[in-house]
Enzyme design. Structure first.
Site, PDB file in Angstrom:
ATOM      1  N   GLU A 478       0.797  -1.235   0.000  1.00 41.38           N
ATOM      2  CA  GLU A 478       0.000   0.000   0.000  1.00 41.38           C
ATOM      3  C   GLU A 478       0.825   1.279   0.000  1.00 41.38           C
ATOM      4  OE1 GLU A 478      -4.162  -1.179   2.126  1.00 41.38           O
ATOM      5  OE2 GLU A 478      -2.372  -1.232   3.395  1.00 41.38           O
ATOM      6  N   GLU A 621      -0.085  -5.134  15.038  1.00 36.34           N
ATOM      7  CA  GLU A 621       0.006  -5.146  13.582  1.00 36.34           C
ATOM      8  C   GLU A 621       1.447  -5.062  13.089  1.00 36.34           C
ATOM      9  OE1 GLU A 621      -1.875  -2.796   9.717  1.00 36.34           O
ATOM     10  OE2 GLU A 621      -2.179  -2.021  11.739  1.00 36.34           O
TER      11      GLU A 621
END
Length: 684
Positions: A478, A621
């Site tokens: 991304e 994460e």
């Protein structure tokens, strides 16, 4: 030279991080099923979740407190980015608890210990209150009752004492128009006292309701007398007092249910009915049914011989995925599951590509709920494609209750990260592959697969043979925004179109010949003998695996030499901070399949060890991150174990096992209860 130097530095960094835990492993046996922590807890305490696929309870370091209660499927508009968000429910299990008139607090207790039992899906806290009593309580999100929780409390008196427990019902700040009720139902054999609250969600869209009650072991007529107190509009409580002699043990419980108008048309009465049902089942029966349900789940297990810490960590990852999913629903998983409000509780490709495959091979019936979620939102995806000028169905990057696009406007992923539409279609195909259920494929799978194939056939720009380009996308990596011919996007579209043709043939349907034509002409770019991440890529750092996903799960690149070249190159482009756990998981999986078990083990550990938060080893994460529990990462790492070290592979004829390599420290890997037939596999 620079590439090897970067990898060497990465290995040193990893060794520095994991060495203390490996040393601790030698001196202290690691329980494969129980993660424990003792006070004093670290100041950065991260709660661990007990959940049943519908309701999640997040632990607190404070006695008789729970940090959060989260319900699947309950969303409303508030907070980040003008899009819907998960809602916290009423906290059903918080208590005020006094002994001899002194309220229990962190300051007046000692020997505080907490533990998560993953096998039983229970969280236990125990402590001594001064020199007067040892108190233990265990709570459960009951697996057999999706909206119901239980807390089982035991007081062992060391002196004659009088206890005053109070169950507190308090509304989260975001809810409004709180209404509190107390209801007493008197029957010849039992009195049922219900502490109930309702509130509206921030916009008034939903009605959220919760109710709880005490469960006592005394015969009818000998239960303690209950007192209801209203403290303010947002909080009320139900309490009782009881005297306990020195040396005696007293046990009671709290059962409660929480449900919203998103789940039931009459949530207020249903919350009370479910609580009454739980009370009349009794504590022991409730726990027995819960444990049986979890015993059935754990028939599908991953067993590692020779590495106790890896075994515990793998159990933790499986436990969380099992906790966050539920058979017979149409709910999917957000990146943080039911552990909190992270990412607004939205559903991304995290569900379809990262968590779904591990759940699918272990429990297809759980995975079916995740596909049902997409099927029920297919019409919304069709409208999304129409509004963007495409055919078929275009699934949103972030999805919540309705299936419309829920990505905040400032994030370009919403309008441009289109690879998710291929991920959804591939998940539907993989569900068929594992289950071989042609009736399901015809009824539910085919509509998803064909609609996503139609999208990609309309999405490509036809610039001549070999140049059916996919322009202007956000890549799977991304950090690469608005690029052309991204490797994973192109590869996923190509494979989805091929499987759509295969699915049509299986069902006796004439496939659209354009699907095969488009698939054949979507380019996969090359540079310097490597697979190029996108047309504009010049060797910059990457956020996560993108090119490497073409080897797995897409299987577009099958040559071991090419897979190795792409691995060596792109692993050197991943920085040590700010990247998600799935990146190293894919590296681990591919190295295991290439026969390099120890290199695979390095990336397996590097995928999550630097991401762990205390005291229960909850995964964040990113390395050093603080937003656990990252279920996406757990799903990716479990794929590294199942499909990498374990060699499991999903094919059009079912699950097979391909050659793989274990780390030198693992004596054996056994995977039980795989697929619909519940087969067992082992390596070596």
């Amino acid at each position: 030279m620079m590439k090897s130097r970067l990898l060497s530095l990465s290995m040193l960094f990893f060794a520095f991080l994991v060495a203390p835990s490996l040393m601790a492993q030698k001196s202290t046996r690691v329980d494969p099923w129980v993660i424990s922590a003792e006070a004093p807890f670290p100041p950065n305490y991260y709660g661990v979740t007990v959940a049943n696929g519908m309701i999640g309870i997040v632990s607190s370091s404070q006695p008789f407190q729970v940090k959060d209660v989260v319900l699947a499927g309950a969303y409303d508009l508030y907070g980040r980015g003008r899009v819907s968000n998960f809602l916290k429910s009423f906290n059903l299990l918080n208590m005020h608890f006094s002994v001899d008139g002194e309220e229990i607090k962190s300051e007046n207790i000692r020997s505080l210990k907490q533990s998560l039992n993953m096998q039983r899906a229970s969280f236990t806290t125990s402590f001594d209150f001064r020199d007067k009593a040892t108190i233990t309580y265990t709570y459960y999100a009951l697996r057999q009752l999706p909206y119901t929780v239980l807390m089982d409390i035991t007081v062992q008196a060391k002196k004659d004492i009088e206890i005053l427990p109070a169950s507190v019902m308090e509304a989260p700040d975001a809810l409004r128009d709180v209404q509190n009720y107390y209801n007493e139902i008197d029957r010849p054999h039992v009195v049922i006292s219900l502490l109930t609250s309702t509130a509206k969600s921030p916009t008034g869209k939903l009605l959220m309701c919760a109710s709880n009650t005490f469960i006592f072991n005394e015969p009818h007529g000998q239960e303690p007398r209950l007192i209801h107190e209203m403290w303010d509009n947002n909080m009320h409580l139900l309490k009782f007092s009881h005297k306990i002699k020195a040396g005696e043990t007293y046990r009671f419980a709290i059962a409660g249910s929480s449900i919203t108008s998103a789940h039931h048309d009459d949530p207020l009465n249903e919350a009370e009915r479910l609580t009454i049902f739980a009370k009349l089942q009794g504590t022991d029966r409730l726990i027995s049914f819960h444990e049986k349900a979890w015993a059935d789940l754990w028939k599908s297990d991953i067993q590692v011989s020779g590495d106790e810490q890896s075994q515990q960590d793998i159990h933790s990852m499986l436990y969380h995925l099992y906790s966050f999913t539920r058979e017979g629903t149409s709910f999917s998983l957000s990146p943080m599951g039911l552990s909190g409000l992270g990412y607004n509780g939205h559903v991304f490709w995290d569900a379809d590509l990262w968590m779904f495959p591990a759940i699918l091979v272990m429990h297809p019936e759980l995975a079916k709920s995740m596909i049902e979620y997409r099927y029920e939102r297919l019409d919304a995806a069709r409208k999304n494609a129409f509004s963007h000028g495409y055919k078929g169905a275009m699934f949103p990057w972030e999805s919540a209750a309705s299936g419309v696009e829920e990505t905040p406007v400032w994030a370009l992923s919403g309008p441009f990260e289109h690879h998710i539409t291929a991920c959804v279609g591939l998940a539907a195909w993989n569900y068929y592959c594992v289950t071989q259920d042609k009736n399901w494929l015809r009824e539910k799978g085919w509509p998803i697969i064909s609609a996503t194939a139609d999208f990609w056939a309309s999405r490509v720009e036809r610039n001549g043979p070999g140049h059916y380009d996919i322009m202007n996308v956000v890549a799977a990596d991304e950090w690469a925004e608005n690029v052309d011919n991204n490797a994973f996007t192109n590869g996923a579209a190509k494979v989805l179109l091929q499987h759509a043709t295969e699915a049509a043939t299986l069902l006796g349907i004439s496939p659209d010949p354009d699907w095969a034509l488009v698939a054949e002409n979507i380019p996969i770019l090359q540079f310097n003998g490597l697979t190029q991440e996108h047309a504009q890529y010049k060797g910059e750092g990457i956020k996560q695996a993108d090119v490497n996903l073409l080897a797995y799960p897409l299987k577009l690149i099958t040559d071991p030499g090419q897979i190795k070249k792409d691995l060596v190159y792109y692993q050197s482009r991943v920085p040590n901070q700010g990247t998600p756990a799935m990146t190293q998981a894919i590296f681990a999986l591919l190295y295991a399949r290439l026969g390099q078990g120890d290199t695979a083990f390095h990336f397996f550990k590097d995928a999550y060890m630097p991401n762990l938060n205390p005291p229960f080893r909850v995964i964040a994460e990113t390395k050093g991150g603080t937003n656990p529990y990252f279920a996406t990462g757990a799903g990716g790492i479990l794929q590294a174990v199942l499909m990498g070290f374990g060699g499991l592979d999903i094919t059009s004829t079912g699950i097979v096992q391909v050659p793989s390599s274990l780390p030198s420290g693992w004596k054996k890997l056994t995977i039980t209860g795989v697929g619909p037939a519940k087969k067992n596999y082992s390596v070596p």
